[in-house]
Design a protein around this motif. Structure first.
Motif, short mmCIF file in Angstrom:
data_model
loop_
_atom_site.label_atom_id
_atom_site.label_comp_id
_atom_site.label_asym_id
_atom_site.label_seq_id
_atom_site.Cartn_x
_atom_site.Cartn_y
_atom_site.Cartn_z
N LEU A 1 0.77 -1.01 -0.01
CA LEU A 1 0.28 -0.31 -0.03
C LEU A 1 0.80 0.79 -0.23
CD1 LEU A 1 -2.61 -0.85 2.77
CD2 LEU A 1 -3.25 -0.83 -0.02
N LEU A 2 2.29 0.92 0.50
CA LEU A 2 2.56 2.59 0.84
C LEU A 2 3.19 2.95 -0.26
CD1 LEU A 2 4.70 1.84 4.61
CD2 LEU A 2 2.39 3.40 3.99
N SER A 3 3.69 1.76 -1.01
CA SER A 3 3.95 1.87 -2.52
C SER A 3 3.59 2.26 -3.60
CB SER A 3 5.06 1.02 -2.47
OG SER A 3 3.60 -0.07 -3.16
N LEU A 4 1.85 2.17 -3.85
CA LEU A 4 1.67 3.20 -4.18
C LEU A 4 0.46 3.88 -3.56
CD1 LEU A 4 -0.97 -0.80 -5.35
CD2 LEU A 4 0.81 0.70 -6.40
N HIS A 5 1.48 5.39 -3.95
CA HIS A 5 0.38 6.74 -3.58
C HIS A 5 0.93 7.66 -5.07
CE1 HIS A 5 4.06 8.72 -1.61
NE2 HIS A 5 4.05 7.13 -0.56
N SER A 6 0.07 8.95 -4.66
CA SER A 6 0.98 9.30 -5.63
C SER A 6 2.25 10.90 -5.36
CB SER A 6 -0.23 10.22 -6.73
OG SER A 6 -0.87 9.72 -7.28
N PRO A 7 3.52 10.81 -6.07
CA PRO A 7 4.27 12.15 -5.99
C PRO A 7 3.67 13.23 -5.26
CG PRO A 7 4.68 11.27 -8.13
CD PRO A 7 3.36 10.58 -7.61
N CYS A 8 3.61 13.52 -4.16
CA CYS A 8 3.09 14.95 -3.16
C CYS A 8 4.05 15.78 -4.32
CB CYS A 8 3.36 15.46 -2.21
SG CYS A 8 2.79 13.88 -1.47
N SER A 9 5.27 16.46 -4.87
CA SER A 9 5.38 17.04 -5.73
C SER A 9 4.43 17.59 -7.25
CB SER A 9 7.34 17.00 -6.13
OG SER A 9 6.58 15.73 -6.65
N LEU A 10 4.27 16.51 -8.10
CA LEU A 10 3.06 16.51 -9.00
C LEU A 10 2.37 16.85 -8.64
CD1 LEU A 10 3.19 16.31 -11.85
CD2 LEU A 10 2.51 13.25 -11.32
N ILE A 11 1.25 16.99 -7.50
CA ILE A 11 0.01 17.15 -7.00
C ILE A 11 0.33 19.10 -6.52
CG2 ILE A 11 -1.82 16.91 -5.07
CD1 ILE A 11 -0.97 13.97 -5.11
N LEU A 12 1.48 19.36 -5.95
CA LEU A 12 1.39 20.22 -6.05
C LEU A 12 2.12 21.58 -7.30
CD1 LEU A 12 3.48 19.97 -2.78
CD2 LEU A 12 1.24 21.20 -2.87
N LYS A 13 2.54 21.24 -7.97
CA LYS A 13 2.55 21.77 -9.25
C LYS A 13 1.63 21.57 -9.78
CE LYS A 13 7.52 20.06 -9.73
NZ LYS A 13 8.41 19.34 -10.67
N THR A 14 0.40 21.05 -9.15
CA THR A 14 -0.65 20.92 -9.96
C THR A 14 -1.45 21.79 -9.99
OG1 THR A 14 -0.18 18.85 -11.23
CG2 THR A 14 -2.49 19.36 -11.82
N TYR A 15 -1.67 21.60 -8.78
CA TYR A 15 -3.08 22.14 -7.80
C TYR A 15 -3.11 22.78 -6.91
CZ TYR A 15 -5.54 17.67 -9.77
OH TYR A 15 -5.31 16.71 -10.76
N GLY A 16 -1.68 23.33 -6.75
CA GLY A 16 -1.35 24.32 -6.50
C GLY A 16 -1.18 24.78 -4.68
N GLN A 17 0.42 25.91 -3.70
CA GLN A 17 0.85 25.40 -3.14
C GLN A 17 0.12 25.41 -1.36
OE1 GLN A 17 3.94 24.83 -2.40
NE2 GLN A 17 4.00 24.86 -4.86
N HIS A 18 -1.40 25.39 -1.58
CA HIS A 18 -2.36 25.60 -0.90
C HIS A 18 -2.32 23.81 -0.18
CE1 HIS A 18 -5.24 24.65 -3.48
NE2 HIS A 18 -6.50 23.67 -2.37
N LEU A 19 -2.20 23.23 -0.89
CA LEU A 19 -2.12 21.13 -0.36
C LEU A 19 -0.75 21.40 -0.04
CD1 LEU A 19 -3.25 19.66 -3.57
CD2 LEU A 19 -4.80 20.70 -1.51
N LYS A 20 0.05 22.16 0.23
CA LYS A 20 1.38 21.89 1.52
C LYS A 20 1.72 21.15 2.64
CE LYS A 20 3.94 24.71 2.14
NZ LYS A 20 4.99 26.68 2.45
N ALA A 21 0.79 21.38 3.11
CA ALA A 21 -0.25 20.84 4.90
C ALA A 21 -0.19 19.55 4.75
CB ALA A 21 -0.40 22.06 5.44
N PRO A 22 -1.30 19.47 3.59
CA PRO A 22 -1.09 17.89 4.28
C PRO A 22 -0.68 17.07 3.78
CG PRO A 22 -2.71 19.50 2.14
CD PRO A 22 -2.51 19.97 3.17
N ALA A 23 0.09 17.38 2.12
CA ALA A 23 1.50 16.67 1.78
C ALA A 23 2.59 16.60 2.54
CB ALA A 23 1.74 17.03 0.72
N ALA A 24 2.84 17.24 3.44
CA ALA A 24 3.42 16.91 3.82
C ALA A 24 3.53 16.17 5.38
CB ALA A 24 3.54 18.61 5.04
N MET A 25 1.75 16.18 5.89
CA MET A 25 1.24 15.43 6.43
C MET A 25 1.49 13.95 6.63
SD MET A 25 0.65 15.00 9.63
CE MET A 25 0.08 16.79 9.87
N VAL A 26 1.29 13.93 4.60
CA VAL A 26 1.79 12.60 4.83
C VAL A 26 3.25 12.14 4.25
CG1 VAL A 26 1.00 11.17 2.03
CG2 VAL A 26 -0.47 12.85 2.85
N ARG A 27 4.03 12.89 3.63
CA ARG A 27 5.36 12.73 4.06
C ARG A 27 5.55 12.31 5.47
NH1 ARG A 27 6.30 17.19 1.88
NH2 ARG A 27 7.78 18.43 3.12
#
Length: 563
Positions: A441-467
């Protein structure tokens, strides 16, 4: 320079009537309250290190305490000033009220680091925000001021002091930004714990708790009340049965407050109540489950009652009473229903997702006997939180919007936090097969960097929490289990250390917890062994912005309290 400032402050603290805090210039006797007013107070703390802050705080606290000693109706029983002259013996001395003395400290706490040329309005130092060194230094001074005056004085002036301190943190100037608000709350909690928790006897602490309970009803500030109850232990049962006080009711009312910090503080207070008086665990669980069921359409109620329920579950391990087995099943069903219904109402999606995983993570703390029967359902929930295959992983990158991804990231962070809680609290159930499933399961998740570039920096906090949750979980698994993923993990870690993805990356450092003991001195970990670590940590270079706030990591509601 720091050594000179420290020596000057220490010399001044020995004779607070003779020397300015920031210089070695001797002067004629004058009111100590005037000596430390204005720029003298802020300049002494500005840019200081730990030793200077402690020395100057002692000077400031001693000087202000001098104005209150031996005043009519205001005796002090603490350590008296070493000055050979009493304040009222100075010619032309004007008595200083307690409110005015506290006002001097308040001005430093709220406006520290800023000075103006008289009559011009020109700013000559600092910025519009409060200098953190000044704020921490004034916090130390508050504590020393009360310690010098002593416990008897504190008991007689408890109402005035509590009102002042809580008004201080409620002042908009103490919260010019979210990070400032977090650190201001930490400073106020430090003041209250240092004086209420260490200077008062059991009876006086109970009285202080009543005072805070009345303030909670007015201002809904409850985290410090929980700490006092925790210190009182089972003797706090008298407070809980006091019908005129309605302490539990007052705390429960805060769970639907619109402010997240207030809700989490109330939840933490309920955990402290359950640790002190374990008989409250089952009734509070029932009330929280009922609150979630009855207020399913309120985002604040879902967040508040689920946080309280998680906090109460976090106290069970410290109680000899436990909870009836049927209670665990009801809580898990509630969490499962929250996750399943999250997609039915976009207004509630985020709150239901966060609440569901928070409850499941809390249930994991109950240990193997409870979790064993729930494991098949847990594995299914984890599986549904991540892509099922590489094909699904690729397809999800091309769909969704910013809000959908925010809910998705919160869900995956929650699932990872539940995994972490499971591995930490149920090691007997972590078999090779379970590890293999988790790593898949841990190997199957989208790279956070791609998500931030596509949808904006306001997702930075939840992306950091995932990491952060990913690193926490992997740190508990045997390293040989994910040897095949070293390349991917190293790529993530290099990006983390070098800030490749974003120079303003949100901090997710685990460095302090894994650093070798002989090397940890470079991180300022020696401060962790002092009573001042709560407030001094914000000044350390490796400290995350706003670290230590419950709203930054609600999982602390059920996790063990670190020493």
């Amino acid at each position: 320079v720091m050594a000179v400032r420290c020596a000057a402050a220490k010399r001044k603290s020995m004779n607070p009537m003779r020397i300015q805090p920031t210089t070695l210039i001797f002067m004629p006797p004058r009111e100590p309250i005037e000596v430390i007013k204005g720029p003298n107070l802020t300049e002494a703390f500005d840019g200081s290190n730990y030793e200077v802050r402690c020395a100057v705080a002692k000077t400031v606290g001693n000087s202000i305490a001098t104005t209150q000693q031996n005043q009519k109706g205001n005796p002090a029983d603490g350590v008296r000033s070493s000055s050979p002259e009493r304040p009222h013996q100075n010619k032309g001395f004007k008595p200083i009220s307690l409110e005015e003395a506290l006002g001097v400290l308040m001005s430093g706490f709220l406006r520290g680091g800023v000075g103006f040329l008289k009559g011009t309005g020109e700013m000559i130092k600092g910025s519009s925000g409060v200098n953190r060194e000044v704020r921490v230094g004034v916090t130390h001074a508050y504590v020393i001021f009360v310690q010098i005056l002593g416990g008897v004085w504190l008991e007689r002036n408890i109402t005035t002091l509590l009102t002042h301190v809580l008004d201080l943190v409620a002042n908009p100037k103490a919260a010019s930004s979210h990070v400032d608000a977090v650190y201001s709350r930490k400073c106020i909690n430090f003041i209250l714990r240092s004086i209420l928790g260490r200077m008062l006897g059991e009876k006086a602490q109970a009285s202080a708790c009543k005072e805070i309970a009345h303030i909670v009803v007015k201002q809904m500030n409850s985290i410090e009340m929980g700490s006092i109850i925790l210190g009182l232990g089972t003797t706090a049962s008298n407070l809980l049965t006091d019908q005129s006080l309605s302490l539990v009711e007052a705390t429960m009312a805060v769970l639907v407050h619109p402010c997240q910090a207030a809700r989490l503080a109330a939840a933490w207070c309920l955990r402290c109540i359950c640790v002190a008086v374990p008989s409250q665990i089952t009734p509070l669980i029932d009330r929280c489950v009922e609150g979630i069921e009855n207020m399913r359409t309120s985002p604040e109620a879902i967040a508040g009652y689920s946080g309280a329920l998680a906090a109460v579950l976090g106290s069970v391990r410290l109680s000899p009473l436990g909870v009836p087995n049927t209670g665990y099943e009801v809580i898990f069903n509630t969490a499962e229903e929250l996750l399943r219904s999250a997609s039915q109402n976009s207004r509630l999606s985020l709150n239901r997702t966060q609440a569901g995983w928070l409850l499941i993570g809390a249930i994991m703390t109950l240990g193997v006997p409870v979790v064993r029967g729930l494991l098949p359902r847990m594995l299914l929930l984890w599986r549904n939180s991540f892509p099922r295959s590489n094909k699904e992983l690729e397809s999800e990158k091309a769909r969704g919007d910013a809000f959908t991804w925010q809910v998705t990231l919160e869900g995956r962070a929650g699932a990872l936090s539940a995994m972490h809680s499971f591995v930490q609290n149920c090691p007997e159930l972590v078999t090779d097969d379970i590890i293999r499933r988790l790593l898949t399961l841990l190997s199957l998740h989208s790279p956070c960097s791609l998500i931030l570039k596509t949808y904006g920096q306001h997702l930075k906090a939840p992306a950091a929490m995932v990491r952060l949750r990913l690193y926490e979980t992997l740190s508990l698994l045997p390293s040989h289990a994910f040897e095949g993923s070293y390349t991917h993990l190293l790529r993530m870690l290099v990006a983390e250390f070098t800030l490749t993805e974003n120079p303003a990356n949100t901090t997710t450092s685990q460095l302090r917890t894994v650093c070798h003991a002989d090397d940890s001195v470079i991180l300022g970990t020696w401060l962790q062994e002092t009573d001042h670590r709560t407030i001094e940590d914000q000044l350390q270079p490796n400290s995350a912005a706003g670290s230590g706030a419950l709203e930054h990591d609600p999982c602390c509601l059920y996790r063990p309290v670190l020493p």
